[in-house]
Design a protein around this motif. Structure first.
Motif, short mmCIF file in Angstrom:
data_model
loop_
_atom_site.label_atom_id
_atom_site.label_comp_id
_atom_site.label_asym_id
_atom_site.label_seq_id
_atom_site.Cartn_x
_atom_site.Cartn_y
_atom_site.Cartn_z
N GLN A 219 0.72 -1.41 0.03
CA GLN A 219 0.04 -0.09 -0.26
C GLN A 219 0.88 1.18 0.00
N PRO A 220 0.44 2.45 -0.30
CA PRO A 220 1.29 3.59 -0.42
C PRO A 220 1.48 4.11 0.95
N VAL A 221 2.96 4.16 1.44
CA VAL A 221 3.17 4.48 2.83
C VAL A 221 4.33 5.59 2.73
N ASN A 222 4.49 6.45 3.95
CA ASN A 222 5.61 7.20 4.04
C ASN A 222 6.42 6.71 4.98
N LEU A 223 7.52 6.29 4.71
CA LEU A 223 8.83 5.88 5.67
C LEU A 223 9.57 6.83 6.43
N GLU A 248 19.91 10.48 7.80
CA GLU A 248 20.12 11.55 6.72
C GLU A 248 18.80 11.36 5.72
N CYS A 249 18.03 12.11 5.98
CA CYS A 249 16.43 11.98 5.12
C CYS A 249 16.02 13.30 4.75
N PRO A 250 15.51 13.45 3.64
CA PRO A 250 14.60 14.62 3.46
C PRO A 250 13.43 14.76 4.32
N SER A 251 13.10 16.09 4.54
CA SER A 251 11.90 16.35 5.62
C SER A 251 10.55 15.88 4.92
N ALA A 252 10.54 15.93 3.33
CA ALA A 252 9.45 15.37 2.67
C ALA A 252 9.75 14.21 1.82
N LEU A 253 9.38 13.01 2.19
CA LEU A 253 9.52 11.72 1.41
C LEU A 253 8.43 11.39 0.56
N PRO A 254 8.41 10.99 -0.75
CA PRO A 254 7.36 10.47 -1.52
C PRO A 254 6.79 9.25 -1.09
N LEU A 255 5.57 9.10 -1.41
CA LEU A 255 4.85 7.70 -0.98
C LEU A 255 5.54 6.66 -1.66
N ALA A 287 18.05 8.09 3.11
CA ALA A 287 16.85 7.88 2.05
C ALA A 287 16.86 8.88 1.17
N TYR A 288 16.86 8.41 0.25
CA TYR A 288 17.21 9.39 -1.14
C TYR A 288 16.63 8.82 -2.37
N LEU A 289 16.13 9.64 -3.29
CA LEU A 289 15.42 9.47 -4.74
C LEU A 289 16.61 9.12 -5.81
N GLU A 290 16.38 8.14 -6.49
CA GLU A 290 17.27 7.72 -7.47
C GLU A 290 16.62 6.94 -8.73
N ALA A 291 16.60 7.18 -9.90
CA ALA A 291 15.96 6.45 -10.89
C ALA A 291 14.52 6.11 -10.74
N SER A 292 13.93 7.53 -10.21
CA SER A 292 12.24 7.02 -10.04
C SER A 292 11.95 5.95 -8.91
N LYS A 293 13.18 5.83 -7.98
CA LYS A 293 12.85 4.94 -6.93
C LYS A 293 13.34 5.37 -5.57
#
Length: 368
Positions: A219-223, A248-255, A287-293
């Motif tokens: 399900q869609p979750v925010n980690l 080390e994590c951005p303040s706003a993470l995508p679902l 936690a970081y975004l890379e290659a749409s993941k």
């Protein structure tokens, strides 16, 4: 009765007779239709010739009789030659099909007898070739399952032997009076039994994961909250002179599309391993975004893993001499379970490490 008799015939005979029946129906239809229509068409042809001025009235009867005689002779020879050719062709096709089916029967009997390496040969008949390909794919899968089962039994026997030997040794010495009962002895026995309990629980979890029976609720979750609580929880367990755990994590993470409980289980395994093999320095959860993941990484400054050992990190019960000591409390299958849990959530897990410098375990989850 005739239907039961036909059902008792082997497939080759039924194929042969079915071809003959089809041929006979065609021949009989040809004979009847030509018998009825051919003389009439011939007479009409004679009438057209007479209308052009030819005098055939006196020899029409002889012409019709001659035509019928020639037609009967040609039909007889056509039927004989056609029947022989069709019968021979039917027999050849039946034998060709039965030869492949017989090969399949022999191979499947070998497979059923335990020869899991048996495979069906390729066939020039497309349908049988597809059947053979499907069987070979199934056979390869079953052979892999059997190999894994044997490996698991061997590994499990090896892993259970050590704590059982320790427990039996202490109990025999206590029974023989060679050592005095003490709280320390009982603590050691309790430690070994807890280790056995963890091993059995992990084996059950691994068995379900490899068989695909683990319940996964995607399900869609925010980690973000999970990562914060995880870092806080493990930070309380670290000694003052031990490594520092940070996030080390951005303040706003995508679902992301994930199972929050299974993701937590993976992170607990990775962070727990990092703490176990890192005596000083830092352990960073990123936690970081890379290659749409969304990628989550656990980076430590611990003892690291040798390059030749990296391909085996996610194998069951694997331990390098330095980085996977069975006396450190691990069962040796936590990373294997983590890999299966990540893959069940449509992600992937990777490892990078330098011996004596540290390791980086990271896994990705698809965005919602």
């Amino acid at each position: 009765m005739s239907w039961r008799w036909a059902k008792s015939l082997p497939l080759a005979s039924r194929l042969f007779f079915s071809h003959l029946v089809v041929m006979m129906v065609g021949v009989i239809s040809f004979v009847i239709i030509s018998k009825v229509s051919s003389p009439r068409f011939f007479v009409l042809h004679l009438e057209r010739l007479e209308s052009r001025g030819l005098k055939l009235i006196h020899i029409r009867t002889e012409l019709v009789q001659g035509f019928e005689t020639a037609w009967r002779s040609s039909t007889l020879w056509s039927v004989l030659v056609g029947t022989t050719a069709a019968g021979g062709l039917s027999y050849w096709v039946s034998k060709r099909i039965m030869l492949r089916l017989t090969e399949m029967e022999q191979i499947t009997q070998k497979f059923a007898a335990g020869e899991l390496e048996a495979r069906l040969p390729l066939s020039d008949i497309p349908e049988l070739n597809l059947l053979g390909t499907s069987f070979n794919r199934m056979a390869a899968s079953l052979e892999d399952v059997e190999a894994r089962r044997r490996e698991l039994i061997g590994d499990m026997t090896h892993e259970l032997r050590t704590p059982l030997t320790v427990v039996r040794g202490y109990l025999e010495e206590l029974a023989d009076g060679e050592i005095e009962p003490s709280p320390e002895i009982y603590r050691r026995l309790a430690k070994e039994t807890r280790r056995l309990e963890r091993l059995v629980n992990d084996l059950q979890e691994l068995s379900k994961a490899e068989a695909g029976y683990l319940p996964i609720k995607i399900q869609p979750v925010n980690l973000r909250s999970l990562l914060e609580s995880l870092v806080d929880r493990f930070s309380d367990q670290l000694l003052e002179d031990g490594p520092m755990l940070r996030l080390e994590c951005p303040s706003a993470l995508p679902l992301v599309l994930a199972d929050i409980d299974r993701t937590e289980q993976v992170l607990v395994n990775l962070v727990g391993n990092a703490i176990r093999y890192t005596t000083k320095g830092t352990i960073t959860v990123q936690a970081y975004l890379e290659a749409s993941k969304l990628w989550i990484a656990v980076i430590d400054t611990g003892i690291g893993i040798a390059p030749q050992d990296l391909p085996n990190v996610f194998e069951r019960f694997w331990r390098a001499d330095q980085s996977r000591d069975r006396h450190s409390g691990g069962t040796g299958i936590g990373l294997t379970i983590s890999r299966h849990l990540v893959e069940l959530q449509n992600g992937q897990i990777q490892v990078e490490s330098v011996l004596g410098v540290g390791s980086k375990f990271r896994f990705c989850l698809p965005l919602a």
